[in-house]
Write a protein that holds these residues in place. Structure first.
Motif, PDB file in Angstrom:
ATOM      1  N   THR A   2       0.804  -1.193  -0.164  1.00  0.00           N
ATOM      2  CA  THR A   2       0.028  -0.117   0.029  1.00  0.00           C
ATOM      3  C   THR A   2       0.746   1.225  -0.023  1.00  0.00           C
ATOM      4  O   THR A   2       1.657   1.396   0.787  1.00  0.00           O
ATOM      5  CB  THR A   2      -0.914   0.144   1.108  1.00  0.00           C
ATOM      6  OG1 THR A   2      -1.692  -1.215   1.209  1.00  0.00           O
ATOM      7  CG2 THR A   2      -1.706   1.207   1.306  1.00  0.00           C
ATOM      8  N   LEU A   3       0.452   2.325  -0.992  1.00  0.00           N
ATOM      9  CA  LEU A   3       1.490   3.386  -1.056  1.00  0.00           C
ATOM     10  C   LEU A   3       0.309   4.360  -0.595  1.00  0.00           C
ATOM     11  O   LEU A   3      -0.538   4.691  -1.134  1.00  0.00           O
ATOM     12  CB  LEU A   3       1.955   3.618  -2.424  1.00  0.00           C
ATOM     13  CG  LEU A   3       2.523   5.029  -2.709  1.00  0.00           C
ATOM     14  CD1 LEU A   3       3.868   5.142  -2.018  1.00  0.00           C
ATOM     15  CD2 LEU A   3       2.954   5.300  -4.035  1.00  0.00           C
ATOM     16  N   SER A   4       0.695   5.282   0.572  1.00  0.00           N
ATOM     17  CA  SER A   4       0.080   6.170   0.905  1.00  0.00           C
ATOM     18  C   SER A   4       0.821   7.627   0.767  1.00  0.00           C
ATOM     19  O   SER A   4       2.037   7.962   1.208  1.00  0.00           O
ATOM     20  CB  SER A   4      -0.513   6.290   2.507  1.00  0.00           C
ATOM     21  OG  SER A   4      -1.066   5.137   2.789  1.00  0.00           O
ATOM     22  N   PRO A   5       0.323   8.588  -0.243  1.00  0.00           N
ATOM     23  CA  PRO A   5       1.145   9.629  -0.515  1.00  0.00           C
ATOM     24  C   PRO A   5       0.947  10.685   0.579  1.00  0.00           C
ATOM     25  O   PRO A   5       0.219  10.754   1.389  1.00  0.00           O
ATOM     26  CB  PRO A   5       0.260  10.573  -1.590  1.00  0.00           C
ATOM     27  CG  PRO A   5      -0.462   9.307  -2.127  1.00  0.00           C
ATOM     28  CD  PRO A   5      -0.873   8.379  -1.091  1.00  0.00           C
ATOM     29  N   ALA A  10      -7.632  13.341   0.913  1.00  0.00           N
ATOM     30  CA  ALA A  10      -8.617  12.854   1.031  1.00  0.00           C
ATOM     31  C   ALA A  10      -8.209  11.176   1.334  1.00  0.00           C
ATOM     32  O   ALA A  10      -9.367  10.344   1.435  1.00  0.00           O
ATOM     33  CB  ALA A  10      -9.448  12.825  -0.208  1.00  0.00           C
ATOM     34  N   GLY A  11      -6.948  10.870   1.711  1.00  0.00           N
ATOM     35  CA  GLY A  11      -6.668   9.653   1.992  1.00  0.00           C
ATOM     36  C   GLY A  11      -6.492   8.687   0.894  1.00  0.00           C
ATOM     37  O   GLY A  11      -6.699   7.616   0.960  1.00  0.00           O
ATOM     38  N   GLU A  12      -6.313   9.294  -0.211  1.00  0.00           N
ATOM     39  CA  GLU A  12      -6.193   8.457  -1.523  1.00  0.00           C
ATOM     40  C   GLU A  12      -5.024   7.262  -1.102  1.00  0.00           C
ATOM     41  O   GLU A  12      -3.934   7.801  -0.701  1.00  0.00           O
ATOM     42  CB  GLU A  12      -5.970   9.062  -2.861  1.00  0.00           C
ATOM     43  CG  GLU A  12      -7.039   9.972  -3.068  1.00  0.00           C
ATOM     44  CD  GLU A  12      -6.543  11.474  -2.689  1.00  0.00           C
ATOM     45  OE1 GLU A  12      -7.635  12.067  -2.917  1.00  0.00           O
ATOM     46  OE2 GLU A  12      -5.879  11.688  -1.861  1.00  0.00           O
ATOM     47  N   ILE A  13      -5.130   6.135  -1.746  1.00  0.00           N
ATOM     48  CA  ILE A  13      -4.082   5.153  -1.507  1.00  0.00           C
ATOM     49  C   ILE A  13      -3.899   4.480  -3.067  1.00  0.00           C
ATOM     50  O   ILE A  13      -4.561   4.393  -3.833  1.00  0.00           O
ATOM     51  CB  ILE A  13      -4.267   4.260  -0.515  1.00  0.00           C
ATOM     52  CG1 ILE A  13      -5.481   3.177  -0.739  1.00  0.00           C
ATOM     53  CG2 ILE A  13      -4.128   4.923   0.627  1.00  0.00           C
ATOM     54  CD1 ILE A  13      -5.229   2.273   0.097  1.00  0.00           C
ATOM     55  N   LEU A  31      -3.701   5.838  -7.807  1.00  0.00           N
ATOM     56  CA  LEU A  31      -3.488   7.310  -7.571  1.00  0.00           C
ATOM     57  C   LEU A  31      -3.697   8.038  -9.055  1.00  0.00           C
ATOM     58  O   LEU A  31      -3.220   7.626  -9.886  1.00  0.00           O
ATOM     59  CB  LEU A  31      -2.315   7.601  -7.176  1.00  0.00           C
ATOM     60  CG  LEU A  31      -1.963   6.924  -5.593  1.00  0.00           C
ATOM     61  CD1 LEU A  31      -0.730   7.281  -5.299  1.00  0.00           C
ATOM     62  CD2 LEU A  31      -3.098   7.546  -4.730  1.00  0.00           C
ATOM     63  N   GLU A  32      -4.580   9.014  -8.939  1.00  0.00           N
ATOM     64  CA  GLU A  32      -4.701   9.881 -10.250  1.00  0.00           C
ATOM     65  C   GLU A  32      -3.793  10.908 -10.624  1.00  0.00           C
ATOM     66  O   GLU A  32      -3.320  11.145 -11.580  1.00  0.00           O
ATOM     67  CB  GLU A  32      -5.873  10.876  -9.993  1.00  0.00           C
ATOM     68  CG  GLU A  32      -7.400   9.997  -9.744  1.00  0.00           C
ATOM     69  CD  GLU A  32      -7.738   9.009 -10.983  1.00  0.00           C
ATOM     70  OE1 GLU A  32      -7.301   9.463 -12.077  1.00  0.00           O
ATOM     71  OE2 GLU A  32      -8.350   8.118 -10.732  1.00  0.00           O
ATOM     72  N   GLU A  33      -2.612  11.180  -9.553  1.00  0.00           N
ATOM     73  CA  GLU A  33      -1.675  12.171  -9.909  1.00  0.00           C
ATOM     74  C   GLU A  33      -0.250  11.624  -9.355  1.00  0.00           C
ATOM     75  O   GLU A  33      -0.371  10.453  -8.514  1.00  0.00           O
ATOM     76  CB  GLU A  33      -1.904  13.402  -8.872  1.00  0.00           C
ATOM     77  CG  GLU A  33      -3.017  14.103  -9.166  1.00  0.00           C
ATOM     78  CD  GLU A  33      -3.250  14.616 -10.558  1.00  0.00           C
ATOM     79  OE1 GLU A  33      -2.154  15.230 -11.022  1.00  0.00           O
ATOM     80  OE2 GLU A  33      -4.312  14.895 -11.263  1.00  0.00           O
ATOM     81  N   PRO A  34       0.573  11.712  -9.842  1.00  0.00           N
ATOM     82  CA  PRO A  34       2.226  11.354  -9.617  1.00  0.00           C
ATOM     83  C   PRO A  34       2.431  11.611  -8.118  1.00  0.00           C
ATOM     84  O   PRO A  34       1.777  12.567  -7.613  1.00  0.00           O
ATOM     85  CB  PRO A  34       3.017  12.327 -10.630  1.00  0.00           C
ATOM     86  CG  PRO A  34       2.222  12.614 -11.471  1.00  0.00           C
ATOM     87  CD  PRO A  34       0.773  12.888 -11.112  1.00  0.00           C
TER      88      PRO A  34
END
Length: 97
Positions: A2-5, A10-13, A31-34
């Motif tokens: 799991t990668l958490s930026p 908003a807690g995207e992973i 993820l939508e963005e780099p």
């Protein structure tokens, strides 16, 4: 995994799952963005000695850093252990036929 930026509001992973060695990894969340920085969690359960698994994870991170020179990875925490034998609370006895 799991990668958490770090910059996630908003807690995207992003998550990759592999449940058997004869399957292919599946990206279950993306993820939508780099990502510039974040936390990667590897949860590995495999039939091998704990120290072998720990060494393999360290070597995998080192190999990724060599392959991608712009990638910086720091190992902050590592646990590798063999779980204890389960001790069930209840057992169902076989009924006579």
């Amino acid at each position: 995994m799991t990668l958490s930026p770090d910059a996630s509001v908003a807690g995207e992973i992003a998550a990759v799952n592999l449940v058997r060695n004869d399957f292919v990894p599946e990206l279950s969340y993306h993820l939508e963005e780099p990502v510039k920085s974040g936390q990667l969690i590897v949860n590995l359960r495999a039939e091998a000695a704990p120290d072998v698994l720990g060494t393999t994870v360290r070597e995998g991170l080192a190999a990724a850093a060599k392959k991608f020179p712009n990638l910086t990875a720091t190992l902050d925490h590592l646990e590798h252990f063999r779980p204890g034998k389960p001790t069930p609370t209840h057992r169902i006895k076989r009924l006579p036929a």
